[in-house]
Design a protein around this motif. Sequence first.
Motif, PDB file in Angstrom:
ATOM      1  N   THR A 271       0.787  -1.446   0.063  1.00 16.48           N
ATOM      2  CA  THR A 271       0.090  -0.094  -0.190  1.00 16.48           C
ATOM      3  C   THR A 271       0.798   1.273  -0.017  1.00 16.48           C
ATOM      4  N   LEU A 272       2.017   1.356   0.746  1.00 17.23           N
ATOM      5  CA  LEU A 272       3.089   2.156   0.729  1.00 17.23           C
ATOM      6  C   LEU A 272       3.477   2.680  -0.694  1.00 17.23           C
ATOM      7  N   PHE A 273       3.872   1.476  -1.291  1.00 17.56           N
ATOM      8  CA  PHE A 273       4.424   1.390  -2.320  1.00 17.56           C
ATOM      9  C   PHE A 273       3.496   2.049  -3.590  1.00 17.56           C
ATOM     10  N   TYR A 274       2.397   1.802  -3.408  1.00 26.89           N
ATOM     11  CA  TYR A 274       1.452   2.331  -4.526  1.00 26.89           C
ATOM     12  C   TYR A 274       1.131   3.913  -3.994  1.00 26.89           C
ATOM     13  N   ALA A 275       0.908   4.118  -2.869  1.00 26.07           N
ATOM     14  CA  ALA A 275       0.425   5.512  -2.588  1.00 26.07           C
ATOM     15  C   ALA A 275       1.538   6.422  -2.758  1.00 26.07           C
ATOM     16  N   VAL A 276       2.924   6.094  -2.773  1.00 20.47           N
ATOM     17  CA  VAL A 276       4.314   6.702  -2.915  1.00 20.47           C
ATOM     18  C   VAL A 276       4.119   6.977  -4.500  1.00 20.47           C
ATOM     19  N   GLY A 277       3.871   6.186  -5.201  1.00 19.56           N
ATOM     20  CA  GLY A 277       4.010   6.132  -6.512  1.00 19.56           C
ATOM     21  C   GLY A 277       2.853   7.219  -7.075  1.00 19.56           C
ATOM     22  N   TYR A 278       1.605   6.969  -6.566  1.00 16.02           N
ATOM     23  CA  TYR A 278       0.865   7.935  -7.220  1.00 16.02           C
ATOM     24  C   TYR A 278       0.783   9.534  -6.879  1.00 16.02           C
ATOM     25  N   TRP A 279       1.437   9.381  -5.742  1.00 20.08           N
ATOM     26  CA  TRP A 279       1.825  10.836  -4.710  1.00 20.08           C
ATOM     27  C   TRP A 279       2.826  11.503  -5.697  1.00 20.08           C
ATOM     28  N   SER A 280       3.872  10.899  -6.193  1.00 24.19           N
ATOM     29  CA  SER A 280       5.064  11.135  -6.806  1.00 24.19           C
ATOM     30  C   SER A 280       4.957  11.283  -8.223  1.00 24.19           C
ATOM     31  N   ALA A 281       3.809  10.740  -8.697  1.00 25.98           N
ATOM     32  CA  ALA A 281       3.816  10.879 -10.373  1.00 25.98           C
ATOM     33  C   ALA A 281       3.602  12.141 -10.704  1.00 25.98           C
ATOM     34  N   TRP A 282       4.095  12.576 -11.829  1.00 29.83           N
ATOM     35  CA  TRP A 282       4.037  13.801 -12.693  1.00 29.83           C
ATOM     36  C   TRP A 282       3.934  13.500 -14.165  1.00 29.83           C
ATOM     37  N   PHE A 283       4.687  12.285 -14.492  1.00 31.66           N
ATOM     38  CA  PHE A 283       4.752  12.163 -16.216  1.00 31.66           C
ATOM     39  C   PHE A 283       3.310  11.944 -16.850  1.00 31.66           C
ATOM     40  N   ASN A 284       2.438  11.247 -16.128  1.00 30.92           N
ATOM     41  CA  ASN A 284       1.355  11.063 -16.801  1.00 30.92           C
ATOM     42  C   ASN A 284       0.335  12.311 -16.920  1.00 30.92           C
ATOM     43  N   ALA A 285       0.491  13.046 -16.119  1.00 32.83           N
ATOM     44  CA  ALA A 285      -0.284  14.303 -16.048  1.00 32.83           C
ATOM     45  C   ALA A 285       0.421  15.214 -17.041  1.00 32.83           C
ATOM     46  N   SER A 286       1.731  15.259 -17.114  1.00 30.90           N
ATOM     47  CA  SER A 286       2.249  16.074 -18.117  1.00 30.90           C
ATOM     48  C   SER A 286       1.763  15.951 -19.808  1.00 30.90           C
ATOM     49  N   ILE A 287       1.645  14.425 -19.972  1.00 35.44           N
ATOM     50  CA  ILE A 287       1.250  14.049 -21.330  1.00 35.44           C
ATOM     51  C   ILE A 287      -0.306  13.898 -21.587  1.00 35.44           C
ATOM     52  N   TYR A 288      -1.112  13.527 -20.541  1.00 37.34           N
ATOM     53  CA  TYR A 288      -2.409  13.055 -20.595  1.00 37.34           C
ATOM     54  C   TYR A 288      -3.310  14.519 -20.322  1.00 37.34           C
ATOM     55  N   LEU A 289      -2.900  15.502 -19.598  1.00 38.87           N
ATOM     56  CA  LEU A 289      -3.708  16.844 -19.304  1.00 38.87           C
ATOM     57  C   LEU A 289      -3.267  17.958 -19.589  1.00 38.87           C
ATOM     58  N   ASN A 290      -4.248  18.704 -20.442  1.00 35.93           N
ATOM     59  CA  ASN A 290      -3.929  19.992 -21.186  1.00 35.93           C
ATOM     60  C   ASN A 290      -4.398  21.023 -20.097  1.00 35.93           C
ATOM     61  N   ASP A 291      -5.360  20.694 -19.328  1.00 37.84           N
ATOM     62  CA  ASP A 291      -6.097  22.072 -18.474  1.00 37.84           C
ATOM     63  C   ASP A 291      -5.149  22.076 -17.356  1.00 37.84           C
ATOM     64  N   GLN A 292      -4.841  23.531 -17.106  1.00 37.78           N
ATOM     65  CA  GLN A 292      -3.782  23.611 -15.969  1.00 37.78           C
ATOM     66  C   GLN A 292      -4.400  23.473 -14.653  1.00 37.78           C
ATOM     67  N   ASP A 293      -5.894  23.661 -14.578  1.00 35.34           N
ATOM     68  CA  ASP A 293      -6.460  23.379 -13.364  1.00 35.34           C
ATOM     69  C   ASP A 293      -6.697  22.158 -12.897  1.00 35.34           C
ATOM     70  N   MET A 294      -6.341  20.986 -13.712  1.00 37.92           N
ATOM     71  CA  MET A 294      -6.522  19.841 -13.473  1.00 37.92           C
ATOM     72  C   MET A 294      -5.129  19.242 -12.986  1.00 37.92           C
ATOM     73  N   MET A 295      -4.189  19.923 -12.800  1.00 43.23           N
ATOM     74  CA  MET A 295      -2.466  19.441 -12.848  1.00 43.23           C
ATOM     75  C   MET A 295      -2.457  19.175 -11.142  1.00 43.23           C
ATOM     76  N   PRO A 296      -1.796  17.917 -10.759  1.00 43.28           N
ATOM     77  CA  PRO A 296      -1.749  17.502  -9.558  1.00 43.28           C
ATOM     78  C   PRO A 296      -0.392  18.338  -9.011  1.00 43.28           C
ATOM     79  N   LEU A 297      -0.062  18.131  -7.408  1.00 41.71           N
ATOM     80  CA  LEU A 297       0.859  19.017  -6.889  1.00 41.71           C
ATOM     81  C   LEU A 297       2.122  18.932  -7.435  1.00 41.71           C
ATOM     82  N   GLN A 298       2.481  17.758  -7.863  1.00 36.47           N
ATOM     83  CA  GLN A 298       3.880  17.305  -8.257  1.00 36.47           C
ATOM     84  C   GLN A 298       4.200  18.102  -9.729  1.00 36.47           C
ATOM     85  N   ASN A 299       3.266  18.473 -10.472  1.00 31.19           N
ATOM     86  CA  ASN A 299       3.296  19.118 -11.705  1.00 31.19           C
ATOM     87  C   ASN A 299       3.527  20.856 -11.490  1.00 31.19           C
ATOM     88  N   VAL A 300       2.804  21.141 -10.480  1.00 26.72           N
ATOM     89  CA  VAL A 300       2.699  22.592 -10.030  1.00 26.72           C
ATOM     90  C   VAL A 300       4.217  22.701  -9.392  1.00 26.72           C
TER      91      VAL A 300
END
Length: 315
Positions: free
Chosen positions: A224-253
Amino acid sequence: MSAVIDKPLDEPVAGPGRWAAPPRPVWEEKPTRVGVASKGLVLGLACFAILFPLWIVVVTSLSSRRTIDEAGGLVMVPKGITFVAYQELLSGGQVTRAAVISIVITVVGTAFSMTVSVLCAYGLSRTGSLGHRWLLMILLATMFFSAGLIPTYLLVQSLGLTDTYLALILPSAISVFNILVLRGFFMGISPELIDSARIDGAGDVRILWQIVMPLSRAVLAVITLFYAVGYWSAWFNASIYLNDQDMMPLQNVMIQLVQKQEAPVGLGQAIKTGELSGLAVQMAVMVMALLPVAVLSPFVQKHFKKGMLTGAVKG
């Protein structure tokens, strides 16, 4: 003397008024003072190399603009503490919204990944289940071969997941390594215990929920910790799949702030007017990104040895 010898090697021996060190195996030599001092020095340097950068990040985030200007950048010695950077970040706007998005994605994604991983691992741990061997081979093949970035992006796009939060969860929802660790731990559970439950009329769902999962708390906590850290630290998927700036997670900001590409609305004005240091904001966002992992890790640390080693060795 016999009482001491009869005790297991990993069990501490009670001394007068304190806990004594566990007895050493007969083939292990007594460590020299030079060896003990060398180990202490190496561990001390390793801790310093890890904690000193964290210290600088935290101190800089709590420093005023004047202190940062006097230090010429990063602050190592605190001269007064101010929470202006955190107040500005948490007062609303893009950073607060991004933090909420990251929390929701982490909670939902971790729950989904754990559900699928546990069900898959339990099915693969029953050697007589339908297609057990072929499914295991298919999963193992995905660890060494992947379609690549472009086919994955085209698949996500064809499914209509671009500019949706599902694009941040589904493409990386499953880790085959985590499934194999869970499978190895489940296979280590006594078959007699499961057989006795089946004789009493329990089905697979009840066996998994009431027998297997309570006995697997250690490995479940670690995965569970492994998955949670992976989701919390992820930024690459948001950078290529999201175009709306208001939808960006914390890592991208945080990346935008660190690279000084774009400052959140309101916060950027405070930096321009000199009310707030841009460097303090960057360090404060880093602290916010590291804080959940730093808080949760000590609670799961005690499960690492039992959960990971047992599951990996038996897998």
